[in-house]
Design an enzyme around this catalytic site. Structure first.
Site: not given
Ligand code: COA
Length: 253
Positions: A66, A110, A113, A133
């Site tokens: 998400a 998501g 999912e 989450e």
């Molecule tokens: N929603 C919105 N933006 C997201 C995102 C999400 N679910 N996941 C990553 N992004 C964005 C980050 O904010 C970042 O943006 P920025 O460059 O403007 O700061 C960009 O994507 C790159 O992500 P980043 O976190 O810097 O990459 P990473 O390689 O360090 O980590 C993940 C990758 C997937 C581990 C990490 O992005 C993450 O944990 N994301 C969230 C996953 C999550 O919780 N999903 C469930 C949501 S309910």
């Protein structure tokens, strides 16, 4: 063809649908959601199309779940969010044609999912799977219902209550993934599997899919859906989301 933030390409009898916002790790932004609905409708309506391959643009992510950047903390938003997101996550199940996920990188929240909603999941060795989450104070509402059936209650609870990522090999051992492939062979193998499916009798394929999927959803999904507005009003959820946005560790009460 392009629908909002989603690319749609016809390869023979296969529709190749690519989530295309790699800068946001193909998270389910409004553009990705709108594009997915339109792309699946296109594949469904086109009689030439016999299978769908779903993948993410870039080398890093299939889909990071998400779109956290758009979260608002009120009940109305939470309800609308669940309705919109669940409709999108279930697209691979509701389309009559077989759908293959080619998981090329992060499949988180998501993204995990929508992958498990596909009929077949192929993963690159670079893929990572997680339902994180819980670390935002939320629930993987869709996965929580599907996971127990796929991997059993113990593993499902561990994945969704700890929220740590697992490797594609582990996902394969758990039965979430059909095959793990070298990164550069992933897409070709997905297209090859789509081609194999295209040569089968289509009516029988449709029934095979719908028989497996017909019992999905129901009361458990409604319960998971109803939990979301409650969670969105919790202080720990605000903290989890704020911590993600501020790139720091959350401190839960
Ligand atoms: N929603 C919105 N933006 C997201 C995102 C999400 N679910 N996941 C990553 N992004 C964005 C980050 O904010 C970042 O943006 P920025 O460059 O403007 O700061 C960009 O994507 C790159 O992500 P980043 O976190 O810097 O990459 P990473 O390689 O360090 O980590 C993940 C990758 C997937 C581990 C990490 O992005 C993450 O944990 N994301 C969230 C996953 C999550 O919780 N999903 C469930 C949501 S309910």
């Amino acid at each position: 063809m392009r629908f909002a933030s989603v690319n749609y390409e016809q390869r023979g009898t296969t529709a190749l649908i690519t989530l295309d916002e790699p800068g946001k790790l193909n998270a389910l932004s409004p553009g990705i959601r709108e594009g997915l609905v339109a792309a699946f409708a296109q594949a469904d309506d086109d009689d030439q199309i016999r299978a769908v391959v779903l993948t993410g643009a870039g080398d890093k992510a299939f889909c990071a779940g998400a779109d956290i950047s758009g979260f608002e903390f009120n009940t109305r938003y939470a309800r609308d969010f669940m309705d919109r997101v669940l409709d999108v996550l279930s697209l691979p199940e509701t389309t009559g044609k077989p759908v293959i996920a080619a998981v090329n990188g992060y499949a988180y929240g998501g993204g995990f999912e929508i992958a498990i909603a596909c009929d077949f999941v192929l993963a690159s060795k670079q893929a990572r799977f997680a339902v994180p989450e819980i670390n935002l104070g939320l629930l993987p509402g869709f996965a929580i219902v599907r996971l127990a059936e796929l991997v059993g209650r113990q593993q499902a609870k561990y994945l969704s209550m700890i929220g740590e990522p697992i490797s594609p090999q582990r996902a394969c051992e758990l039965g979430l993934v059909l095959e793990v492939l070298p990164h550069d062979q992933l897409l070709n193998r997905a297209l090859e599997l789509a081609e194999q499916l295209a040569h089968k009798p289509q009516l029988a394929i449709r029934y095979a899919k719908s028989v497996y999927n017909r019992s999905l959803g129901g009361a458990d999904m409604t319960y998971a859906k109803d939990a979301m507005p409650v969670l969105f009003l919790d202080d720990d959820t605000r903290e989890g989301v704020a911590a993600f946005r501020e790139k720091r560790k959350p401190v839960f009460k």
